[in-house]
Design a protein around this motif. Structure first.
Motif, PDB file in Angstrom:
ATOM      1  N   GLY A  14      13.197  10.255   0.982  1.00 42.08           N
ATOM      2  CA  GLY A  14      12.803  11.212   2.011  1.00 42.08           C
ATOM      3  C   GLY A  14      11.617  10.775   2.841  1.00 42.08           C
ATOM      4  O   GLY A  14      11.392  11.331   3.933  1.00 42.08           O
ATOM      5  N   HIS A  15      10.852   9.800   2.356  1.00 42.67           N
ATOM      6  CA  HIS A  15       9.698   9.312   3.115  1.00 42.67           C
ATOM      7  C   HIS A  15      10.098   8.335   4.218  1.00 42.67           C
ATOM      8  O   HIS A  15       9.358   8.153   5.188  1.00 42.67           O
ATOM      9  CB  HIS A  15       8.721   8.573   2.190  1.00 42.67           C
ATOM     10  CG  HIS A  15       8.178   9.397   1.079  1.00 42.67           C
ATOM     11  ND1 HIS A  15       7.951   8.896  -0.189  1.00 42.67           N
ATOM     12  CD2 HIS A  15       7.803  10.697   1.016  1.00 42.67           C
ATOM     13  CE1 HIS A  15       7.459   9.832  -0.965  1.00 42.67           C
ATOM     14  NE2 HIS A  15       7.363  10.945  -0.262  1.00 42.67           N
ATOM     15  N   VAL A  16      11.230   7.669   4.044  1.00 42.43           N
ATOM     16  CA  VAL A  16      11.542   6.511   4.876  1.00 42.43           C
ATOM     17  C   VAL A  16      11.744   6.840   6.351  1.00 42.43           C
ATOM     18  O   VAL A  16      11.199   6.144   7.225  1.00 42.43           O
ATOM     19  CB  VAL A  16      12.747   5.738   4.305  1.00 42.43           C
ATOM     20  CG1 VAL A  16      13.201   4.634   5.257  1.00 42.43           C
ATOM     21  CG2 VAL A  16      12.388   5.146   2.947  1.00 42.43           C
ATOM     22  N   THR A  63       0.817  -1.205   0.000  1.00 37.40           N
ATOM     23  CA  THR A  63       0.000   0.000   0.000  1.00 37.40           C
ATOM     24  C   THR A  63       0.854   1.259   0.000  1.00 37.40           C
ATOM     25  O   THR A  63       1.938   1.286   0.586  1.00 37.40           O
ATOM     26  CB  THR A  63      -0.949   0.020   1.209  1.00 37.40           C
ATOM     27  OG1 THR A  63      -1.695   1.244   1.218  1.00 37.40           O
ATOM     28  CG2 THR A  63      -0.186  -0.117   2.529  1.00 37.40           C
ATOM     29  N   ALA A  64       0.331   2.293  -0.665  1.00 38.39           N
ATOM     30  CA  ALA A  64       0.909   3.628  -0.602  1.00 38.39           C
ATOM     31  C   ALA A  64       0.112   4.519   0.334  1.00 38.39           C
ATOM     32  O   ALA A  64       0.476   5.676   0.547  1.00 38.39           O
ATOM     33  CB  ALA A  64       0.950   4.247  -1.997  1.00 38.39           C
ATOM     34  N   LEU A 109       3.368  -3.355   3.683  1.00 33.99           N
ATOM     35  CA  LEU A 109       4.533  -3.157   2.831  1.00 33.99           C
ATOM     36  C   LEU A 109       4.311  -1.854   2.080  1.00 33.99           C
ATOM     37  O   LEU A 109       3.398  -1.747   1.271  1.00 33.99           O
ATOM     38  CB  LEU A 109       4.667  -4.334   1.861  1.00 33.99           C
ATOM     39  CG  LEU A 109       5.762  -4.275   0.801  1.00 33.99           C
ATOM     40  CD1 LEU A 109       7.146  -4.297   1.453  1.00 33.99           C
ATOM     41  CD2 LEU A 109       5.615  -5.447  -0.176  1.00 33.99           C
ATOM     42  N   VAL A 110       5.144  -0.851   2.347  1.00 34.12           N
ATOM     43  CA  VAL A 110       4.934   0.478   1.785  1.00 34.12           C
ATOM     44  C   VAL A 110       5.580   0.569   0.413  1.00 34.12           C
ATOM     45  O   VAL A 110       6.784   0.354   0.260  1.00 34.12           O
ATOM     46  CB  VAL A 110       5.512   1.565   2.710  1.00 34.12           C
ATOM     47  CG1 VAL A 110       5.283   2.951   2.100  1.00 34.12           C
ATOM     48  CG2 VAL A 110       4.870   1.489   4.092  1.00 34.12           C
ATOM     49  N   GLY A 111       4.770   0.898  -0.587  1.00 37.79           N
ATOM     50  CA  GLY A 111       5.289   1.052  -1.938  1.00 37.79           C
ATOM     51  C   GLY A 111       4.298   1.776  -2.816  1.00 37.79           C
ATOM     52  O   GLY A 111       3.100   1.795  -2.542  1.00 37.79           O
ATOM     53  N   GLY A 112       4.814   2.377  -3.881  1.00 34.85           N
ATOM     54  CA  GLY A 112       3.982   3.138  -4.802  1.00 34.85           C
ATOM     55  C   GLY A 112       4.406   4.593  -4.766  1.00 34.85           C
ATOM     56  O   GLY A 112       3.794   5.395  -4.082  1.00 34.85           O
ATOM     57  N   VAL A 162       2.655   7.357  -2.227  1.00 33.98           N
ATOM     58  CA  VAL A 162       3.074   7.476  -0.824  1.00 33.98           C
ATOM     59  C   VAL A 162       3.055   8.920  -0.348  1.00 33.98           C
ATOM     60  O   VAL A 162       2.653   9.195   0.794  1.00 33.98           O
ATOM     61  CB  VAL A 162       4.473   6.859  -0.643  1.00 33.98           C
ATOM     62  CG1 VAL A 162       5.031   7.172   0.740  1.00 33.98           C
ATOM     63  CG2 VAL A 162       4.413   5.344  -0.848  1.00 33.98           C
ATOM     64  N   ALA A 163       3.486   9.864  -1.181  1.00 28.55           N
ATOM     65  CA  ALA A 163       3.523  11.258  -0.742  1.00 28.55           C
ATOM     66  C   ALA A 163       2.155  11.741  -0.264  1.00 28.55           C
ATOM     67  O   ALA A 163       2.050  12.517   0.686  1.00 28.55           O
ATOM     68  CB  ALA A 163       4.038  12.153  -1.869  1.00 28.55           C
TER      69      ALA A 163
END
Length: 230
Positions: A182-184, A147-148, A174-177, A154-155
């Motif tokens: 800079g998001h991590v 998912t984002a 699981l974060v992706g997209g 994600v932004a």
């Protein structure tokens, strides 16, 4: 505490080898990222399987979007992949109304019984996010939700992702997209510990190969210690 999961999209044996050399824990295998990732030919899966020793999750989708399309054809491809040694998969289908298409999801799962799998970003495009999560939560083998936090990436989904950290039950978020470096840090600080990238580890978009150095830089980033709250 175990280190975060870092998954990289691979479309070829060369991609797979570069991602594994850079420290990827797991690969998502696809073809045709210009259609947002489709099921690769069985022969390509076999070549990638021979090239690396890391876990492989194979996308099960024969058309762009979130409708199942040729369900019989997809089930046949899934069964052939399973017979060649595929053990993990990625899938997710929605109805025209934006609800999880449970009959389609179950039909594909029946072709790969006992396998672990990811429900992919169909979650971000569902009409009701909470209802979609509830609909898939008890499906056999599901251990990951890709998912984002938003259909726009994600932004746009950072607040949703932070709010959902630790709420996935027996599934891992699981974060992706559209994930960027800079998001991590903020996502790690929120408690999220699994990350998924594709174009971000390529120097010139999807027509360029995975770059081992970029994978290693991401690996170091997601592994960096999370500062204690002040």
């Amino acid at each position: 505490m175990s280190r975060p999961i870092f998954e990289v999209i691979a479309t070829s044996p060369a991609d797979a080898a570069a991602a594994a050399a850079g420290g990827a824990d797991r690969l998502e295998l696809v073809t045709d990222m210009h259609a947002d990732g489709l099921t690769l030919p069985v022969e390509d899966f076999c070549r990638i399987r021979e090239a690396v020793a890391v876990p492989l999750r194979v996308m099960l989708r024969l058309r762009d979007g979130f409708a199942p399309g040729d369900l019989d054809g997809l089930r046949d491809r899934a069964a052939r992949l399973r017979s060649e040694g595929a053990e993990e998969f990625v899938l997710g289908f929605l109805t025209p109304a934006g609800e999880v298409d449970l009959p389609a999801v179950r039909a594909v799962l029946d072709a790969v019984p006992g396998c672990r799998w990811t429900f992919h970003r169909a979650l971000d495009h569902a009409a009701d996010r909470e209802a979609a999560r509830a609909a898939v939560a008890a499906l056999p083998g599901l251990d990951t939700l890709l998912t984002a936090g938003s259909p726009d990436g994600v932004a746009a989904g950072l607040d949703v992702l932070a709010a959902e950290a630790g709420t996935a039950g027996r599934q891992q978020l699981l974060v992706g997209g559209g994930l960027r470096t800079g998001h991590v840090p903020a996502l790690r600080a929120a408690g999220l510990d699994a990350f998924h990238v594709g174009g971000a580890v390529r120097t010139a978009g999807w027509d360029s190969p995975v770059d081992t150095g970029l994978v290693r830089a991401w690996r170091d980033l997601v592994d960096a210690p999370v500062p204690a709250p002040v």
